[in-house]
Design a protein around this motif. Structure first.
Motif, PDB file in Angstrom:
ATOM      1  N   GLU A 301       0.831  -1.216   0.000  1.00 33.93           N
ATOM      2  CA  GLU A 301       0.000   0.000   0.000  1.00 33.93           C
ATOM      3  C   GLU A 301       0.855   1.250   0.000  1.00 33.93           C
ATOM      4  O   GLU A 301       0.546   2.238  -0.690  1.00 33.93           O
ATOM      5  N   ALA A 302       1.942   1.225   0.773  1.00 35.89           N
ATOM      6  CA  ALA A 302       2.852   2.378   0.801  1.00 35.89           C
ATOM      7  C   ALA A 302       3.505   2.593  -0.560  1.00 35.89           C
ATOM      8  O   ALA A 302       3.649   3.728  -1.037  1.00 35.89           O
ATOM      9  N   ASP A 304       2.266   1.685  -3.526  1.00 32.79           N
ATOM     10  CA  ASP A 304       1.268   2.158  -4.482  1.00 32.79           C
ATOM     11  C   ASP A 304       0.894   3.622  -4.255  1.00 32.79           C
ATOM     12  O   ASP A 304       0.545   4.344  -5.190  1.00 32.79           O
ATOM     13  N   SER A 305       0.960   4.073  -3.023  1.00 34.21           N
ATOM     14  CA  SER A 305       0.591   5.453  -2.707  1.00 34.21           C
ATOM     15  C   SER A 305       1.762   6.422  -2.888  1.00 34.21           C
ATOM     16  O   SER A 305       1.579   7.635  -2.768  1.00 34.21           O
ATOM     17  N   GLY A 306       2.955   5.883  -3.115  1.00 38.79           N
ATOM     18  CA  GLY A 306       4.126   6.725  -3.266  1.00 38.79           C
ATOM     19  C   GLY A 306       4.745   7.142  -1.959  1.00 38.79           C
ATOM     20  O   GLY A 306       5.654   7.966  -1.927  1.00 38.79           O
ATOM     21  N   THR A 307       4.265   6.549  -0.823  1.00 38.62           N
ATOM     22  CA  THR A 307       4.814   6.906   0.489  1.00 38.62           C
ATOM     23  C   THR A 307       6.179   6.254   0.675  1.00 38.62           C
ATOM     24  O   THR A 307       6.361   5.070   0.393  1.00 38.62           O
ATOM     25  N   LYS A 308       7.129   7.017   1.181  1.00 44.91           N
ATOM     26  CA  LYS A 308       8.460   6.482   1.430  1.00 44.91           C
ATOM     27  C   LYS A 308       8.593   6.044   2.881  1.00 44.91           C
ATOM     28  O   LYS A 308       7.959   6.598   3.741  1.00 44.91           O
TER      29      LYS A 308
END
Length: 308
Positions: A301-302, A304-308
């Protein structure tokens, strides 16, 4: 957010083998985890935990102490002694409320709440439970090998348990405690193997300092023995999963898939809560596997969301 609220990647409800092993795996995966446990595990009536490699024979309390010591190496895992009473929200944004009036936010939930014993209403059983009366021969059969045992089983389970316990002792009888009469073909099979069946209700269990001496039936029959295996009646360890919408079987087992996912997105379950195998090492294994599933979901999920 007030002082009683914290954000976690995962809240684990239950601190038995499943919850603790899940916490270990998630801690090593660098996830922010809270384990909420009410310190009332079902297995604390027993003196020893068996069948767990490197921990065979330790008490359930010792097992938890060793586990807590291992998990200390991973500071992102926290523990609190409390009882979860309510939960709401959705995948990625759950709110967990406790009896101590605390509230926690979590992205994922893991129920490792086990099961609870329902009263069997057999006089004297509580005095011997965990000392000389047990529910699982894989856990405690070695200690009662070759002893004279009474098997207290429903008619449905009688033949199955008669076949199983024969690996530990040949000196045992079956008590169905007033349950329905066994089918004739089962009675004949048990008779061929020398297994005596008593169908009268149990009046009481006679014991001394936790060690069973005899089972007394309501018809006056006295069956001497040195150990008992009985069929427990179980219920879900918590009503919160049902309140959240998790599918549960009639026996109180939370329905999960191979990854430990329940019917509610973002909610997982492991151990005795989601299984009917009831061994500590199995619960721990399921906790580990489910933790991997949770961590994978969080990481993907991180990504796919672009969260680092």
């Amino acid at each position: 957010m007030n002082e009683n609220q914290d954000q976690f990647d995962v809240v684990i409800v239950g601190g038995g083998p499943a919850g603790l092993n899940a916490a270990l795996v998630l801690g090593r995966a660098r996830k922010h985890v809270l384990v909420i446990d009410n310190q009332k595990p079902r297995n604390w009536v027993t003196r020893e935990t068996h069948g767990f490699l490197t921990r065979d024979g330790v008490s359930p309390q010792q097992f938890r102490e060793y586990a807590a010591e291992d998990i200390k190496a991973y500071p992102s895992v926290q523990f609190t002694s409390d009882t979860v009473i309510k939960m709401n929200g959705k995948d990625g944004a759950f709110i967990v409320k406790t009896a101590e009036d605390k509230a926690y936010y979590a992205r994922k939930i893991l129920f490792a709440v086990g099961k609870r014993d329902q009263p069997l209403h057999i006089d004297g059983l509580s005095e011997v439970y965990g000392k000389s009366a047990f529910v699982c021969p894989y856990c405690d059969g070695w200690e009662l090998q070759d002893q004279k045992l009474v098997m207290i089983m429903s008619a449905e389970k009688a033949l199955y348990m008669a076949k199983l316990i024969a690996g530990w002792t040949k000196n045992y009888v079956l008590c169905t405690n007033g349950d329905v009469t066994l089918p004739e073909e089962q009675m004949l099979e048990l008779s061929r193997h020398g297994v005596q069946v008593y169908e009268a209700p149990i009046h009481s269990i006679l014991s001394q300092e936790g060690m069973v001496r005899a089972v007394e039936l309501e018809d006056g029959t006295l069956i001497s023995c040195t150990g008992i295996f009985f069929q427990p009646k179980l219920q879900a360890g918590s009503e919160v999963p049902m309140g959240l919408g998790c599918e549960v079987t009639d026996s109180g087992t939370i329905v999960v898939d191979a990854q430990g996912k329940t019917s509610v997105p973002g909610v997982f379950s492991a151990g005795d809560a989601a299984s009917e195998l009831y061994q500590a090492i199995t619960a721990a294994s399921l906790g580990s596997l489910t933790a991997v599933s949770i961590n994978n979901e969080l990481n993907f999920e991180a990504w796919d969301s672009g969260t680092k």
